[in-house]
Design an enzyme around this catalytic site. Sequence first.
Site, PDB file in Angstrom:
ATOM      1  N   LYS A 186      47.271  46.860  27.991  1.00 29.65           N
ATOM      2  CA  LYS A 186      45.915  47.389  27.757  1.00 29.65           C
ATOM      3  C   LYS A 186      45.515  48.313  28.910  1.00 29.65           C
ATOM      4  CE  LYS A 186      42.218  44.800  28.864  1.00 29.65           C
ATOM      5  NZ  LYS A 186      41.321  45.501  29.815  1.00 29.65           N
ATOM      6  N   ASN A 187      45.763  47.868  30.143  1.00 26.43           N
ATOM      7  CA  ASN A 187      45.263  48.622  31.286  1.00 26.43           C
ATOM      8  C   ASN A 187      46.118  49.828  31.647  1.00 26.43           C
ATOM      9  OD1 ASN A 187      43.203  46.820  31.280  1.00 26.43           O
ATOM     10  ND2 ASN A 187      43.911  45.639  33.033  1.00 26.43           N
TER      11      ASN A 187
ATOM     12  N   CYS B 248      29.285  43.646  33.800  1.00 20.56           N
ATOM     13  CA  CYS B 248      30.059  42.923  32.788  1.00 20.56           C
ATOM     14  C   CYS B 248      29.628  41.470  32.971  1.00 20.56           C
ATOM     15  CB  CYS B 248      31.555  43.090  33.013  1.00 20.56           C
ATOM     16  SG  CYS B 248      32.050  42.501  34.619  1.00 20.56           S
TER      17      CYS B 248
ATOM     18  N   ARG C 164      39.493  41.832  22.735  1.00 24.33           N
ATOM     19  CA  ARG C 164      39.476  43.084  23.505  1.00 24.33           C
ATOM     20  C   ARG C 164      40.807  43.317  24.198  1.00 24.33           C
ATOM     21  NH1 ARG C 164      34.949  43.904  27.712  1.00 24.33           N
ATOM     22  NH2 ARG C 164      36.301  45.718  27.947  1.00 24.33           N
TER      23      ARG C 164
ATOM     24  N   ASP D   5      43.395  39.262  37.354  1.00 26.16           N
ATOM     25  CA  ASP D   5      43.336  39.074  35.893  1.00 26.16           C
ATOM     26  C   ASP D   5      44.093  37.833  35.442  1.00 26.16           C
ATOM     27  OD1 ASP D   5      43.472  42.636  35.076  1.00 26.16           O
ATOM     28  OD2 ASP D   5      41.865  41.343  35.799  1.00 26.16           O
TER      29      ASP D   5
ATOM     30  N   ARG E 126      29.560  46.257  38.301  1.00 31.34           N
ATOM     31  CA  ARG E 126      30.848  46.861  38.678  1.00 31.34           C
ATOM     32  C   ARG E 126      30.590  48.345  38.929  1.00 31.34           C
ATOM     33  NH1 ARG E 126      35.014  44.727  34.385  1.00 31.34           N
ATOM     34  NH2 ARG E 126      36.452  46.008  35.567  1.00 31.34           N
TER      35      ARG E 126
HETATM   36  C1  EPZ Z   1      40.828  47.495  36.455  1.00 31.17           C
HETATM   37  O1  EPZ Z   1      39.409  47.513  36.464  1.00 31.17           O
HETATM   38  C2  EPZ Z   1      41.210  46.645  35.255  1.00 31.17           C
HETATM   39  N1  EPZ Z   1      40.700  47.257  34.032  1.00 31.17           N
HETATM   40  C3  EPZ Z   1      40.636  45.238  35.411  1.00 31.17           C
HETATM   41  O2  EPZ Z   1      41.134  44.457  34.317  1.00 31.17           O
HETATM   42  C4  EPZ Z   1      41.174  44.630  36.710  1.00 31.17           C
HETATM   43  O3  EPZ Z   1      40.591  43.360  36.894  1.00 31.17           O
HETATM   44  C5  EPZ Z   1      40.823  45.548  37.884  1.00 31.17           C
HETATM   45  O4  EPZ Z   1      41.336  46.878  37.650  1.00 31.17           O
HETATM   46  C6  EPZ Z   1      41.412  45.041  39.196  1.00 31.17           C
HETATM   47  O5  EPZ Z   1      42.805  44.959  39.099  1.00 31.17           O
HETATM   48  C7  EPZ Z   1      41.365  48.307  33.504  1.00 31.17           C
HETATM   49  O6  EPZ Z   1      42.356  48.766  34.039  1.00 31.17           O
HETATM   50  C8  EPZ Z   1      40.812  48.862  32.224  1.00 31.17           C
HETATM   51  P1  EPZ Z   1      38.723  48.358  40.301  1.00 31.17           P
HETATM   52  P2  EPZ Z   1      38.622  48.546  37.460  1.00 31.17           P
HETATM   53  O7  EPZ Z   1      38.049  49.676  40.278  1.00 31.17           O
HETATM   54  O8  EPZ Z   1      39.380  49.807  37.551  1.00 31.17           O
HETATM   55  C9  EPZ Z   1      35.089  47.620  43.255  1.00 31.17           C
HETATM   56  C10 EPZ Z   1      41.001  43.027  32.467  1.00 31.17           C
HETATM   57  O9  EPZ Z   1      40.701  41.836  32.350  1.00 31.17           O
HETATM   58  N2  EPZ Z   1      34.722  49.027  42.975  1.00 31.17           N
HETATM   59  O10 EPZ Z   1      40.117  48.255  40.839  1.00 31.17           O
HETATM   60  O11 EPZ Z   1      37.211  48.589  37.022  1.00 31.17           O
HETATM   61  C11 EPZ Z   1      34.901  46.723  42.045  1.00 31.17           C
HETATM   62  O12 EPZ Z   1      33.567  46.268  41.956  1.00 31.17           O
HETATM   63  C12 EPZ Z   1      40.182  43.937  33.357  1.00 31.17           C
HETATM   64  O13 EPZ Z   1      41.968  43.582  31.881  1.00 31.17           O
HETATM   65  C13 EPZ Z   1      33.662  49.597  43.663  1.00 31.17           C
HETATM   66  O14 EPZ Z   1      33.010  48.950  44.484  1.00 31.17           O
HETATM   67  O15 EPZ Z   1      38.728  47.746  38.835  1.00 31.17           O
HETATM   68  C14 EPZ Z   1      35.869  45.598  42.324  1.00 31.17           C
HETATM   69  O16 EPZ Z   1      35.277  44.676  43.208  1.00 31.17           O
HETATM   70  C15 EPZ Z   1      39.013  43.221  34.004  1.00 31.17           C
HETATM   71  N3  EPZ Z   1      33.336  50.894  43.399  1.00 31.17           N
HETATM   72  C16 EPZ Z   1      37.031  46.305  43.025  1.00 31.17           C
HETATM   73  O17 EPZ Z   1      36.498  47.555  43.501  1.00 31.17           O
HETATM   74  C17 EPZ Z   1      34.036  51.656  42.495  1.00 31.17           C
HETATM   75  O18 EPZ Z   1      33.714  52.843  42.308  1.00 31.17           O
HETATM   76  C18 EPZ Z   1      38.220  46.579  42.118  1.00 31.17           C
HETATM   77  O19 EPZ Z   1      37.755  47.325  41.046  1.00 31.17           O
HETATM   78  C19 EPZ Z   1      35.106  51.046  41.798  1.00 31.17           C
HETATM   79  C20 EPZ Z   1      35.439  49.734  42.069  1.00 31.17           C
END
Ligand code: EPZ
Length: 416
Positions: free
Chosen positions: A22-23, A116, A395, A303, A121
């Site tokens: 998915k990701n 979420c 999802r 995850d 986020r």
């Molecule tokens: C991706 O989300 C995945 N989703 C998530 O999987 C996964 O948990 C996450 O990466 C971490 O591995 C997809 O790929 C569609 P991040 P993403 O930006 O990109 C903070 C699932 O269950 N952050 O790496 O949104 C954020 O709050 C989903 O399949 C900021 O502060 O994750 C978090 O604490 C859930 N500012 C950390 O970074 C930003 O601009 C990691 O978030 C962006 C992120």
Amino acid sequence: MDKFIVNGGNQISGKVDISGAKNAVLPLMTAALLVDGKTTINSVPDLRDTRTMIRLLKIIGAEVSFEANSMSVNASNINNLEAPYDLVKTMRASFYVLGPLLARFGEVRVSLPGGCSWGPRPVDFHLKGLEKLGAKISLESGYILAKAKHLYGNRICFDFPSVGATGNILMASVLAIGETCIENAAKEPEIVQLCEVLNDMGASISGIGTDKLIINGVDKLDSIDIDVIPDRIEAGTYLIAGALMGDITLNNCNPKHLEDFIDKLKLAGANISSTENSISINKIDSINPVDVTTEVYPGFPTDLQAQWMVFMSVANGRSSVIDTVYHDRFTHIPELNRLGADIRLNENKAEINGVKKLIGAQVMSTDIRASAALILGAIIAQGKTEISRVYHIDRGYDSIENKFKSLGVDIVRINE
Ligand code: EPZ
């Protein structure tokens, strides 16, 4: 809203085919917006999120077809540079259209993603990165408006190796003028595939798989055929089912994407064997308690922390789970405790006291991975468990009840 009824306790055995990730597929679908032509994507999982992204691409003006796990995206006639709130609020990954549309068309309006179920986020890393490339960013009634006649390469260093921000800045910088350097970039396999696919389209990205990516902008990208990598999180979920309830083999998976997770399973007592594209696991009769702390790749994936918690809830002793990626991703704990687990939370550290067994109950899904954890709990629980709001699991898991049924789990979906 659909629910699952599971009668727990069945031993399981057999083989399960892991679907495309998915990701990985979500950013790959938006990467197709960079191309004035038709991109084909194979091994696409049939998920609620994939279909949401299809709806979004069609609203933007792409022609999308999806049949038997094969998709084509023709982005020759994009005519609407706006990602609407009612779609973005259901799937944060919609934000991935920002980079490609800005790079190719010079402007885009994307609704700010909501939070979420486990909290806010933010997208500040995405926006700061685009500003470094020369975009003018403004916020208008909950929408991000980004404009740039041209994007210019620059050095961007993320405070945290954000998967989404790395993906968005990659897709924006491939058509920028000059060289972009992304430091503290995400290294997840899904980002590695995005880099490889963009290079196959004609981009010039080096440092792939490291935390420092160098992108030299090119004038245009060309259509290609893509084959999505297997879903390592789906694979990890089924491996825990095997460790708990039976001897299973996963086909179409990549053990290299789960090295830290497999190491922890072995510490818990699992007997695991693998080939280049399969993993086999046997039921563990006596589970050792193993502490885990989630990390960005290649560490233990956030995850899989909910699923790991179920596993440890019936281990012989006390263990802990610390999530360093999301400090508040613990909505599954009260639901697991309804099944008889003994889990306490202290800030972002869950303390788990292993119990002899779980007992079936009514529980509620709260997000994709929490729902998967509840199914694992229901599979080992004594008696009947009713899991509501399974749209969360739809999802991110393709045909989950059919795959578990084929392994011998007594699970039925009730359409309500
Ligand atoms: C991706 O989300 C995945 N989703 C998530 O999987 C996964 O948990 C996450 O990466 C971490 O591995 C997809 O790929 C569609 P991040 P993403 O930006 O990109 C903070 C699932 O269950 N952050 O790496 O949104 C954020 O709050 C989903 O399949 C900021 O502060 O994750 C978090 O604490 C859930 N500012 C950390 O970074 C930003 O601009 C990691 O978030 C962006 C992120």
